[in-house]
Design a protein around this motif. Structure first.
Motif, PDB file in Angstrom:
ATOM      1  N   LEU A 267      -2.004   2.158   5.750  1.00  7.88           N
ATOM      2  CA  LEU A 267      -2.503   1.174   4.460  1.00  7.88           C
ATOM      3  C   LEU A 267      -1.648   1.283   3.553  1.00  7.88           C
ATOM      4  CD1 LEU A 267      -6.330   2.115   4.958  1.00  7.88           C
ATOM      5  CD2 LEU A 267      -5.234   0.130   6.153  1.00  7.88           C
ATOM      6  N   GLU A 268      -1.403   2.438   3.121  1.00  2.00           N
ATOM      7  CA  GLU A 268      -0.123   2.443   1.853  1.00  2.00           C
ATOM      8  C   GLU A 268       1.072   1.487   1.963  1.00  2.00           C
ATOM      9  OE1 GLU A 268      -1.090   6.967   0.246  1.00  2.00           O
ATOM     10  OE2 GLU A 268       0.594   6.659   1.478  1.00  2.00           O
ATOM     11  N   ASN A 269       1.394   1.530   3.280  1.00  2.00           N
ATOM     12  CA  ASN A 269       2.866   0.853   3.248  1.00  2.00           C
ATOM     13  C   ASN A 269       2.438  -0.677   3.575  1.00  2.00           C
ATOM     14  OD1 ASN A 269       4.549   2.691   3.405  1.00  2.00           O
ATOM     15  ND2 ASN A 269       4.252   3.442   5.664  1.00  2.00           N
ATOM     16  N   ILE A 270       1.385  -0.970   4.217  1.00  2.00           N
ATOM     17  CA  ILE A 270       0.960  -2.435   4.488  1.00  2.00           C
ATOM     18  C   ILE A 270       0.560  -3.125   3.097  1.00  2.00           C
ATOM     19  CG2 ILE A 270      -0.598  -4.197   5.700  1.00  2.00           C
ATOM     20  CD1 ILE A 270      -0.398  -2.126   7.868  1.00  2.00           C
ATOM     21  N   TYR A 271      -0.533  -2.365   2.469  1.00  2.00           N
ATOM     22  CA  TYR A 271      -1.151  -3.067   1.063  1.00  2.00           C
ATOM     23  C   TYR A 271      -0.580  -2.731  -0.057  1.00  2.00           C
ATOM     24  CZ  TYR A 271      -4.502  -4.533   4.941  1.00  2.00           C
ATOM     25  OH  TYR A 271      -5.105  -5.155   5.943  1.00  2.00           O
ATOM     26  N   GLY A 272       0.233  -1.454  -0.131  1.00  2.00           N
ATOM     27  CA  GLY A 272       0.975  -1.107  -1.351  1.00  2.00           C
ATOM     28  C   GLY A 272      -0.217  -0.137  -2.223  1.00  2.00           C
ATOM     29  N   TYR A 273      -1.114   0.167  -1.690  1.00  2.00           N
ATOM     30  CA  TYR A 273      -1.885   1.175  -2.433  1.00  2.00           C
ATOM     31  C   TYR A 273      -1.832   2.920  -2.274  1.00  2.00           C
ATOM     32  CZ  TYR A 273      -4.983  -2.866  -3.491  1.00  2.00           C
ATOM     33  OH  TYR A 273      -5.993  -3.986  -3.715  1.00  2.00           O
ATOM     34  N   GLU A 274      -1.961   3.514  -3.027  1.00  2.00           N
ATOM     35  CA  GLU A 274      -2.031   4.890  -2.723  1.00  2.00           C
ATOM     36  C   GLU A 274      -3.408   5.390  -2.492  1.00  2.00           C
ATOM     37  OE1 GLU A 274      -1.390   9.473  -5.125  1.00  2.00           O
ATOM     38  OE2 GLU A 274      -1.147   7.310  -6.337  1.00  2.00           O
ATOM     39  N   VAL A 275      -3.315   6.036  -1.118  1.00  2.00           N
ATOM     40  CA  VAL A 275      -4.667   6.550  -0.617  1.00  2.00           C
ATOM     41  C   VAL A 275      -5.052   7.816  -0.927  1.00  2.00           C
ATOM     42  CG1 VAL A 275      -6.358   6.586   1.444  1.00  2.00           C
ATOM     43  CG2 VAL A 275      -4.501   4.710   0.965  1.00  2.00           C
ATOM     44  N   VAL A 276      -6.037   8.370  -1.506  1.00  2.00           N
ATOM     45  CA  VAL A 276      -6.445   9.652  -2.097  1.00  2.00           C
ATOM     46  C   VAL A 276      -7.753  10.019  -1.422  1.00  2.00           C
ATOM     47  CG1 VAL A 276      -6.862  11.147  -3.844  1.00  2.00           C
ATOM     48  CG2 VAL A 276      -5.402   9.170  -4.232  1.00  2.00           C
ATOM     49  N   PHE A 277      -7.896  11.315  -0.826  1.00  2.00           N
ATOM     50  CA  PHE A 277      -8.938  11.690   0.063  1.00  2.00           C
ATOM     51  C   PHE A 277      -9.592  12.757  -0.992  1.00  2.00           C
ATOM     52  CE2 PHE A 277      -6.586  10.174   3.470  1.00  2.00           C
ATOM     53  CZ  PHE A 277      -7.398   9.666   4.369  1.00  2.00           C
ATOM     54  N   THR A 278     -10.857  12.760  -1.372  1.00  2.00           N
ATOM     55  CA  THR A 278     -11.675  13.570  -2.099  1.00  2.00           C
ATOM     56  C   THR A 278     -11.767  15.026  -1.151  1.00  2.00           C
ATOM     57  OG1 THR A 278     -13.703  12.703  -1.490  1.00  2.00           O
ATOM     58  CG2 THR A 278     -12.537  11.914  -3.516  1.00  2.00           C
ATOM     59  N   ASN A 279     -11.758  14.772   0.070  1.00  2.00           N
ATOM     60  CA  ASN A 279     -11.905  16.010   0.753  1.00  2.00           C
ATOM     61  C   ASN A 279     -10.768  16.166   2.008  1.00  2.00           C
ATOM     62  OD1 ASN A 279     -12.674  17.759   2.907  1.00  2.00           O
ATOM     63  ND2 ASN A 279     -14.805  17.599   2.648  1.00  2.00           N
ATOM     64  N   ASN A 280      -9.696  16.936   1.609  1.00  2.90           N
ATOM     65  CA  ASN A 280      -8.447  16.738   2.519  1.00  2.90           C
ATOM     66  C   ASN A 280      -9.019  17.014   4.160  1.00  2.90           C
ATOM     67  OD1 ASN A 280      -6.723  16.404   0.719  1.00  2.90           O
ATOM     68  ND2 ASN A 280      -6.480  18.298   0.262  1.00  2.90           N
TER      69      ASN A 280
END
Length: 326
Positions: A267-280
């Motif tokens: 998703l980061e590479n396709i849409y350019g967002y940074e994805v962050v998980f609140t629970n790893n």
């Protein structure tokens, strides 16, 4: 300064075909220019023998052969005189060799050509040997500028599909951080994201050899995939739908049994967002999804809400995903 290259030429010519009067004179003058004769000069006969022995030494330095002087004469010459002239000549010629073979500057390292595909785009490149390379969104690689002679790629990050033209004289090599893939003529997909510990090589046609620096040495055929864990240097192979593994070239994304962590990188590479998980711990949740990269990212996230009961927010270029571990 003496022309040592010309002296070498005269030495070789003298042994092979003989010299002209002018060349003999030049060589004699050079020989007489040696200034290391002992104070007590030997006799004329001994000088002749010493001279012959000197030529033998000089010729040996250049890998030539020379007629050895009569042993009966040499044995009557004092030992220190016997080696004075040859040693002097050898020293001078060794100095000359430095002029004949000057130190060459160290070759500069090859400046590899870098190629990077921006997020949300796909890049296709046709190579001089007719091989074709596709870069997925956000992917980068390097290749040798003399590609015709050295067909080698380094996948720096991301996903790349190779369709290799056959050239038995120049094997095609693709390297990642952990693996080397060697082929002659085939097509295959390489996924090696720097954010993931897993690297994947999936063969669409032909055969490839996959190696690492440890125990991995695997031959893969069409429809086979290797999944390599770079942190453990372990791997497994499996049968897959190879067409789906490289369908991203047409914008169709098939993710089969992948972790949320891998999905987030996509998703980061396709849409350019940074994805962050609140629970790893959520990163290890396994999913299978199919979507098109023309669809909005919210459609993919809405699917995850149904499958994994996640919640998400999008703010300032970040996708924040919350929820419970699977």
């Amino acid at each position: 300064m003496l022309n040592y290259r010309y002296i070498r030429f005269l030495l070789q010519k003298q042994l092979q075909e003989g010299l002209s009067e002018e060349e003999e004179l030049f060589l004699q003058q050079w020989y007489q220019s040696l200034e290391t004769m002992p104070a007590e000069m030997p006799s004329t006969e001994e000088q002749a023998v010493l001279k012959q022995h000197s030529w033998q030494q000089l010729s040996a330095i250049y890998g030539q052969s020379a007629t050895p002087p009569p042993a009966a004469i040499i044995k009557h010459i004092p030992r220190w005189q016997r080696f004075a002239w040859p040693a002097a000549a050898a020293v001078l010629l060794l100095i000359g060799l430095k002029f004949l073979s000057p130190e060459q500057p160290a070759p500069k390292p090859v400046a590899w050509v870098s190629l990077q595909c921006p997020p949300g785009k796909r890049l296709k490149m046709v190579l001089p040997d007719s091989s074709v390379v596709w870069l997925n969104s956000g992917s980068s690689l390097q290749y040798n500028p003399d590609f015709v002679q050295q067909r080698q790629f380094n996948v720096r990050n991301g996903e790349v599909f190779f369709e290799v033209a056959k050239d038995a004289a120049h094997p095609f090599i693709v390297k990642t951080k952990s693996l080397a893939v060697k082929v002659l003529g085939t097509s295959f997909n390489v996924a090696a994201y720097t954010k993931l510990t897993q690297e994947k090589v999936t063969v669409a046609s032909g055969n490839v050899q996959v190696l690492d620096e440890h125990q991995c040495n695997v031959i893969l055929g069409a429809g086979q995939e290797i999944v390599y864990n770079s942190s453990k240097a372990s791997f497994s192979t499996q049968l897959v739908n190879a067409a789906r593994s490289n369908s991203w070239r047409n914008g169709d994304i098939y993710l089969t049994n992948v972790s949320l962590e891998e999905l987030a990188v996509k998703l980061e590479n396709i849409y350019g967002y940074e994805v962050v998980f609140t629970n790893n711990k959520m990163k290890q949740c396994i999913n299978s999804l199919h979507f098109n990269d023309k669809e909005p990212v919210t459609k993919v996230l809405d699917l995850l809400k149904i499958i994994d009961k996640i919640t998400y927010t999008i703010n300032n270029g970040k996708i924040i995903i919350s929820g419970k571990p699977c």
